[in-house]
Design a protein around this motif. Structure first.
Motif, PDB file in Angstrom:
ATOM      1  N   LEU A 108      -7.377  14.445  59.130  1.00 37.25           N
ATOM      2  CA  LEU A 108      -7.019  15.838  59.371  1.00 37.25           C
ATOM      3  C   LEU A 108      -8.110  16.492  60.220  1.00 37.25           C
ATOM      4  CD1 LEU A 108      -5.871  16.928  55.795  1.00 37.25           C
ATOM      5  CD2 LEU A 108      -4.395  16.383  57.735  1.00 37.25           C
ATOM      6  N   ARG A 156      -1.544  16.304  53.584  1.00 38.85           N
ATOM      7  CA  ARG A 156      -1.366  15.262  54.597  1.00 38.85           C
ATOM      8  C   ARG A 156      -0.018  14.566  54.405  1.00 38.85           C
ATOM      9  NH1 ARG A 156      -5.133   9.981  54.527  1.00 38.85           N
ATOM     10  NH2 ARG A 156      -4.264   9.998  52.421  1.00 38.85           N
ATOM     11  N   CYS A 210     -11.751  16.126  55.212  1.00 42.66           N
ATOM     12  CA  CYS A 210     -10.686  16.213  56.214  1.00 42.66           C
ATOM     13  C   CYS A 210     -10.692  15.001  57.123  1.00 42.66           C
ATOM     14  CB  CYS A 210     -10.842  17.479  57.048  1.00 42.66           C
ATOM     15  SG  CYS A 210     -10.179  18.975  56.297  1.00 42.66           S
TER      16      CYS A 210
END
Length: 326
Positions: A159, A115, A154
């Motif tokens: 994400l 990230r 995530c």
């Protein structure tokens, strides 16, 4: 949450597709060979006519993320950069049977680093054993739990989790048995995602185009097992198997979620052939079909009527499937 939803919609907006440079199987060869191969492919793909206009995201090999330049180039080209999060497979039995996806150890730290390096989505590969036996059921449960943990982490990091499901046949199976096993795997993954409170609208599920001979694959095939609130569906494609017909068939049914395809380019594939597959000139188009799913929000406003196809990548199975907006 807004960032995650916007990224999910970007992966499917305007009927675009995804290119995965690390392929469907575990990467092979040395890190240096993977990096060299990936550098050649990404350089060619970024220069290919029409690729940027028809590609929403690129899954880059781990070696590229280590050096950082290629992810930046992908983002500068207007595409999301993604990374594969699992690290292959391992057995849950002493004899090596019942293979399951591996990579949960240190997953949060790896995703956090990705990230920071600019990743917009991450990919987890799950293999379902296409066999009617107890070991296959055990492996399915373990794999589904891993998928849910991956998706949970995530989303905690904004994400987009992309879960790609592959079938590994053990012996001969009737088509209906394969469809039943795939449907069971999709249901299992969806159930475990719900157990952890994962937002399904921000999850993308990928699968091989096992549509069977059903007139309506949304009500009678494995796709019927997918939640209606899912963020999107990816159909697997290869350089020589673009899945154009399958994509057109699903889109014509007006599914409740957006659908596109992912072109896998494995290490060792000739660069020129891969680039041609991902960015070839437009194929002959049939009648426009409808595209389902909430992809209209986020990003630039979409035009009414059929979207013109200009040098569309045939390998992404999009050139022959123009999209008509509602």
């Amino acid at each position: 949450m807004k960032v995650r939803v916007r990224r999910t919609r970007r992966l499917f907006a305007f009927g675009k597709g995804i290119v995965a440079l690390n392929g469907a199987a575990a990467e092979s060869g040395s890190a240096a060979r993977q990096a060299r191969h990936g550098d050649e492919l990404i350089a060619g793909l970024l220069e290919a006519p029409g690729l940027r206009a028809r590609t929403s995201g690129v899954v880059l090999p781990a070696a590229m993320w280590a050096e950082g330049e290629r992810p930046r180039q992908v983002r500068d080209a207007g595409m999301l950069a993604g990374a594969r999060a699992d690290v292959g497979s391992e057995s849950i039995r002493a004899d090596g049977g019942a293979q399951v996806s591996s990579g949960l150890d240190g997953l949060a730290a790896r995703l956090d680093l990705l990230r920071e390096q600019g990743a917009g989505f991450a990919v987890w590969h799950m293999t379902a054993i296409a066999a009617l036996e107890q070991d296959a059921l055990h492996a399915l449960t373990v794999n589904s739990q891993s998928c849910a943990r991956f998706a949970y982490v995530c989303q905690d990091m904004a994400l987009v989790p992309v879960i790609r499901l592959w079938m590994r046949p053990i012996g001969a199976l009737e088509p209906l048995s394969r469809e039943a096993i795939l449907a069971a795997a999709l249901i299992s993954v969806g159930g475990h995602l719900g157990d952890l409170g994962v937002d399904l609208a921000g999850v993308v599920l990928g699968m091989e185009p096992e549509l069977g001979e059903h007139a309506d694959p949304l009500s009678a095939g494995p796709l019927a097992a997918l939640p209606r609130t899912l963020g999107g569906v990816l159909l697997a494609a290869r350089p020589h198997q673009p899945a154009t017909a399958e994509l057109a068939k699903v889109r014509s049914m007006r599914p409740p979620w957006p659908v596109t395809c992912c072109l896998d380019v494995k290490p060792g594939v000739d660069r020129a052939a891969a680039v041609r597959a991902a960015a070839a000139g437009p194929a002959e188009s049939g009648e426009p079909v409808q595209s389902g799913g909430p992809v209209q929000s986020g990003g630039p406003a979409e035009p009414a009527g059929p979207v013109p196809v200009r040098a569309a990548p045939a390998g992404l199975a999009l050139a022959a499937v123009p999209v008509t907006r509602r």
